[in-house]
Write a protein that holds these residues in place. Structure first.
Motif, PDB file in Angstrom:
ATOM      1  N   ASP A  25       0.868  -1.169   0.000  1.00 18.93           N
ATOM      2  CA  ASP A  25       0.000   0.000   0.000  1.00 18.93           C
ATOM      3  C   ASP A  25       0.912   1.227   0.000  1.00 18.93           C
ATOM      4  O   ASP A  25       1.992   1.186   0.581  1.00 18.93           O
ATOM      5  N   PRO A  26       0.481   2.335  -0.616  1.00 24.21           N
ATOM      6  CA  PRO A  26       1.323   3.532  -0.595  1.00 24.21           C
ATOM      7  C   PRO A  26       1.215   4.359   0.681  1.00 24.21           C
ATOM      8  O   PRO A  26       2.038   5.227   0.933  1.00 24.21           O
ATOM      9  N   ASP A  27       0.212   4.081   1.509  1.00 28.53           N
ATOM     10  CA  ASP A  27      -0.048   4.891   2.694  1.00 28.53           C
ATOM     11  C   ASP A  27       0.656   4.306   3.924  1.00 28.53           C
ATOM     12  O   ASP A  27       0.265   3.251   4.418  1.00 28.53           O
ATOM     13  N   ARG A  48       5.732  -0.616   1.482  1.00 27.68           N
ATOM     14  CA  ARG A  48       5.143   0.605   0.937  1.00 27.68           C
ATOM     15  C   ARG A  48       5.435   0.645  -0.559  1.00 27.68           C
ATOM     16  O   ARG A  48       6.598   0.603  -0.978  1.00 27.68           O
ATOM     17  N   TYR A  50       3.535   1.912  -4.584  1.00 29.61           N
ATOM     18  CA  TYR A  50       2.454   2.385  -5.437  1.00 29.61           C
ATOM     19  C   TYR A  50       2.154   1.305  -6.471  1.00 29.61           C
ATOM     20  O   TYR A  50       3.063   0.624  -6.954  1.00 29.61           O
ATOM     21  N   GLN A  52       1.482   1.338  -9.534  1.00 29.52           N
ATOM     22  CA  GLN A  52       2.085   1.507 -10.855  1.00 29.52           C
ATOM     23  C   GLN A  52       3.610   1.393 -10.821  1.00 29.52           C
ATOM     24  O   GLN A  52       4.258   1.468 -11.865  1.00 29.52           O
ATOM     25  N   GLU A  53       4.187   1.173  -9.626  1.00 28.24           N
ATOM     26  CA  GLU A  53       5.646   1.064  -9.481  1.00 28.24           C
ATOM     27  C   GLU A  53       5.980   0.015  -8.423  1.00 28.24           C
ATOM     28  O   GLU A  53       6.559   0.323  -7.388  1.00 28.24           O
ATOM     29  N   LEU A  73      -7.814   4.883  -8.702  1.00 23.90           N
ATOM     30  CA  LEU A  73      -6.740   5.306  -9.603  1.00 23.90           C
ATOM     31  C   LEU A  73      -7.296   5.950 -10.867  1.00 23.90           C
ATOM     32  O   LEU A  73      -8.346   5.542 -11.362  1.00 23.90           O
ATOM     33  N   THR A  77      -2.957   5.508 -14.544  1.00 21.57           N
ATOM     34  CA  THR A  77      -2.371   4.789 -13.407  1.00 21.57           C
ATOM     35  C   THR A  77      -2.920   3.371 -13.321  1.00 21.57           C
ATOM     36  O   THR A  77      -2.178   2.425 -13.045  1.00 21.57           O
TER      37      THR A  77
END
Length: 139
Positions: A25-27, A48, A50, A52-53, A73, A77
């Motif tokens: 998760d990015p958060d 952590r 994103y 798309q990456e 998204l 994305t």
């Protein structure tokens, strides 16, 4: 991908306690809550990242799960996220997706290279109609 605060991660780990899992998760705050919920569980790592990456190697995973996050998204994305899932799954690897994007999910993941099957539909009170998609990266 997109584990949020870890509710589904906990259920998946309890259903398959012997498998190794990586939840992303990015958060960072959501990941912190997820880690607290899974304290004492083994074979589970939070990262952590994103969608798309994804910071993983090509073909590194046997299975992937993405539930109720793609609709957050934007168009470019979500296309990049589908490509990343294709990249990190091994040939023959499986993907399970649940989201509100409807039949567009099969098109999205088909365009990324997956063989897709819509398994069914459901309804969530606040989100509306959801689609259950199973996809496979061709061998």
């Amino acid at each position: 991908m997109g584990c949020g605060t870890g509710n589904l991660t906990v259920r998946a780990k309890r259903a398959s306690p012997g498998c190794d899992m990586v939840a992303t998760d990015p958060d960072p705050r959501a990941l912190q809550r997820a880690r607290r919920k899974t304290e004492g569980m083994t074979g589970l790592v939070f990262a952590r990242a994103y969608a798309q990456e994804l910071p993983f190697g090509d073909g590194e995973f046997d299975q992937a799960l993405c539930s109720m996050m793609l609709h957050h998204l934007d168009g470019a994305t979500v296309v990049a996220a589908a490509s990343e899932l294709f990249r990190v799954l091994r040939p023959g690897g499986g993907l399970h997706v649940v989201d509100v994007r409807g039949d567009a999910l099969a098109q999205l993941f088909g365009d990324a290279g997956f063989d897709c099957t819509v398994e069914g539909f459901g309804r969530i009170r606040l989100a509306g109609r959801i689609t259950y998609l199973r996809a496979t990266r061709p061998a």
